[in-house]
Design an enzyme around this catalytic site. Structure first.
Site, PDB file in Angstrom:
ATOM      1  N   GLY A 112       9.319 -18.758  12.307  1.00  0.00           N
ATOM      2  CA  GLY A 112      10.128 -18.121  11.257  1.00  0.00           C
ATOM      3  C   GLY A 112      11.443 -18.782  10.881  1.00  0.00           C
ATOM      4  N   VAL A 166       5.338 -20.763  10.356  1.00  0.00           N
ATOM      5  CA  VAL A 166       5.481 -21.209  11.751  1.00  0.00           C
ATOM      6  C   VAL A 166       6.937 -21.103  12.162  1.00  0.00           C
ATOM      7  CG1 VAL A 166       5.229 -23.141  13.362  1.00  0.00           C
ATOM      8  CG2 VAL A 166       3.562 -22.842  11.540  1.00  0.00           C
ATOM      9  N   ASP A 211      -1.959 -16.507  18.396  1.00  0.00           N
ATOM     10  CA  ASP A 211      -0.905 -16.682  17.385  1.00  0.00           C
ATOM     11  C   ASP A 211      -0.318 -18.099  17.503  1.00  0.00           C
ATOM     12  OD1 ASP A 211       1.433 -15.369  15.648  1.00  0.00           O
ATOM     13  OD2 ASP A 211       2.378 -16.406  17.321  1.00  0.00           O
ATOM     14  N   ARG A 247       0.838  -1.208   0.000  1.00  0.00           N
ATOM     15  CA  ARG A 247       0.000   0.000   0.000  1.00  0.00           C
ATOM     16  C   ARG A 247       0.871   1.256   0.000  1.00  0.00           C
ATOM     17  NH1 ARG A 247      -4.294  -1.999   4.240  1.00  0.00           N
ATOM     18  NH2 ARG A 247      -2.326  -2.424   5.217  1.00  0.00           N
ATOM     19  N   LYS A 255      -0.332 -21.602  14.919  1.00  0.00           N
ATOM     20  CA  LYS A 255       0.900 -22.319  14.569  1.00  0.00           C
ATOM     21  C   LYS A 255       0.804 -23.783  14.991  1.00  0.00           C
ATOM     22  CE  LYS A 255       3.681 -18.123  15.001  1.00  0.00           C
ATOM     23  NZ  LYS A 255       4.425 -17.283  15.958  1.00  0.00           N
ATOM     24  N   GLU A 268       6.906 -22.391   4.599  1.00  0.00           N
ATOM     25  CA  GLU A 268       7.842 -22.573   5.714  1.00  0.00           C
ATOM     26  C   GLU A 268       7.813 -21.418   6.709  1.00  0.00           C
ATOM     27  OE1 GLU A 268       9.553 -24.362   8.056  1.00  0.00           O
ATOM     28  OE2 GLU A 268      10.169 -25.527   6.318  1.00  0.00           O
TER      29      GLU A 268
HETATM   30  N1  HSE Z   1       4.169 -12.383  16.849  1.00  0.00           N
HETATM   31  C1  HSE Z   1       4.867 -13.616  16.691  1.00  0.00           C
HETATM   32  C2  HSE Z   1       5.700 -13.917  17.910  1.00  0.00           C
HETATM   33  C3  HSE Z   1       5.778 -13.628  15.506  1.00  0.00           C
HETATM   34  O1  HSE Z   1       5.757 -13.108  18.833  1.00  0.00           O
HETATM   35  O2  HSE Z   1       6.265 -14.979  17.953  1.00  0.00           O
HETATM   36  C4  HSE Z   1       5.072 -13.795  14.215  1.00  0.00           C
HETATM   37  O3  HSE Z   1       4.491 -15.055  14.135  1.00  0.00           O
END
Ligand code: HSE
Length: 439
Positions: A140, A138, A207, A49, A211, A135
């Protein structure tokens, strides 16, 4: 000399943390990536954006399409892989659907959408003979999808446990280290940009739940609805809980757990006591970890950064490389990693069916007979008392103490806690945390 392969062009949609990390690596390491692949991975288009004000890496190339309209990226005839890095479940879904319709392969970092609709999206991608990779969705920096799909896919997984939210792990381990209360650590983390202005997704466990749903679907081949998973966040944990947990040789972590039981797959995201010498207890700060137990190979453990532009950028770039290699070698996806269609539908198993020792922490207006009254409620539910702990405190009006109980049904513990919550000497409802074995 082997045959020269044509470069593969990528369109990157979303230039937040993950998108900018991805572009930075693709630009800075273009030569290295080309050497590994045998052809170049080029960026044809970027979309955000605020594309006009975003600082793009030098060396990205002047012929890169810069647009605020993601449809232009998907429709760009040069683009063979679309990187969906916007997150959420609305625009991201449209981007993925449009990409499939255009026959473009997709790399996504979207845990929420893939946890919710990954199975359907994957089936459509297979029918369209395109490639899909996720990948970065979940943990990172930890290549856990590759582990489950490839590395240990020959095993039969029995259990999986992880620390999958860096923000809450940072808050808990900072509380443990410094004795600072939850609100103060959260406010500081928000000031430094580590935690979001609205922390709900992170500190209330949502979150982590997305995951876990995604990992469990891949590990156990079952269709899992994230909303069915028991979730409890970390807002009620205090520095004193760490003092008590330490007295018991334990610490506290937000544990994401999936395990096969006789009744079925039991899933939960919740703060729990774990032994101080457990491998998950050594996971500190914003790090993530996943422990997997296989029927044949037993324990394996994966550790790394759970977020951040560079670790997550590595996950996206590695996916882009894999998909590009598959495109050039003519290898479309054949079997979905969501195997639920073959293995049957998942029926949620209630967390209340499990047996666990529990940690019960009370805050009371002190008076004689309190322990006797609480013990009476536990005894009536056939819950065996293990220990009573009271660390020195001079607040008679807000006195904390802890009762641990022997392995008991969670249903009985919950009923006891509900009954206790009505007692007039309690300053707040009891905090009940399961005591998990070594993970
Ligand atoms: N907000 C997430 C965390 C990272 O604190 O692990 C992104 O998935």
């Amino acid at each position: 000399m082997g045959e020269t392969m044509k470069d593969v062009y990528v369109g990157v949609i979303g230039l937040g943390n993950v998108g900018s990390g991805t572009l930075a690596i693709l630009t800075a390491d273009a030569e290295q990536i080309a050497l590994k692949l045998g052809f170049r991975l080029r960026v044809a288009a970027v979309c955000s954006r605020s594309v006009a004000s975003v600082k793009l890496p030098d060396g990205l190339g002047d012929d890169v399409l810069r647009t605020t309209d993601w449809r232009e990226v998907v429709a760009d005839p040069r683009v063979e892989i679309v990187a969906e890095l916007v997150g959420g479940t609305t625009t991201a879904r449209e981007i993925i659907e449009a990409s499939i319709a255009h026959g473009k392969s997709i790399v996504t970092a979207n845990k929420e959408l893939m946890a919710l609709s990954g199975a359907e999206i994957w089936d459509r991608a297979i029918k369209a003979k395109i490639n899909l990779a996720m990948e970065a969705s979940v943990a990172g920096g930890i290549p856990i999808h590759a582990v489950l799909r490839e590395g240990i896919s020959g095993d039969r997984i029995i259990a999986l446990a992880g620390i999958l939210n860096g923000t809450s792990n940072y808050i808990l381990t900072e509380m443990e280290r410094s004795g600072t209360p939850f609100d103060e650590i959260l406010a500081e983390a928000q000031k430094l940009g580590y935690a979001e202005a609205d922390p709900t997704n992170d500190v209330d466990g949502y979150d982590a739940r997305s995951k876990l749903a995604l990992l469990a679907a891949l590990a156990f081949g079952e269709r899992i609805t994230p909303a069915d998973i028991f979730v409890e966040g970390i807002r009620r944990i205090t520095p004193q809980d760490f003092d008590y947990a330490h007295q018991l040789g334990h610490t506290i972590r937000l544990v994401c757990s999936a395990r096969q039981t006789e009744k079925g797959l039991l899933l939960s995201v919740r703060p729990a006591l774990i032994p101080q010498d457990a491998i998950l207890a050594s996971v500190k700060g914003a790090y993530n970890a996943v422990w997997v137990k296989g029927h044949y190979g037993a324990d394996t453990f994966y550790y790394g950064r759970g977020a951040g532009p560079s670790p997550t950028g590595v996950a996206v770039v590695s996916d882009l490389m894999r998909v590009a290699r598959e495109i050039r070698c003519g290898s479309p996806e054949r079997v979905s990693p969501f195997a639920h269609e073959r293995l049957g539908k998942y029926e949620p198993v209630s967390i209340t069916t499990q047996q666990r020792p529990f940690y019960l922490r009370f805050r009371v207006e002190d008076r004689p007979g309190i322990i006797a009254e609480l013990a009476g409620i536990l005894a009536a539910k056939q819950i065996g008392l293990e220990a009573v702990l009271q660390l020195p405190a001079d607040e008679k009006h807000n006195l904390p103490f802890v009762i641990t109980v022997e392995p008991s049904s969670e249903l009985a513990v919950r009923e006891a806690v509900e009954q206790m919550s009505k007692l007039d000497f309690l300053r707040e409802p009891p905090l009940a945390l399961p005591i998990e074995p070594g993970l």
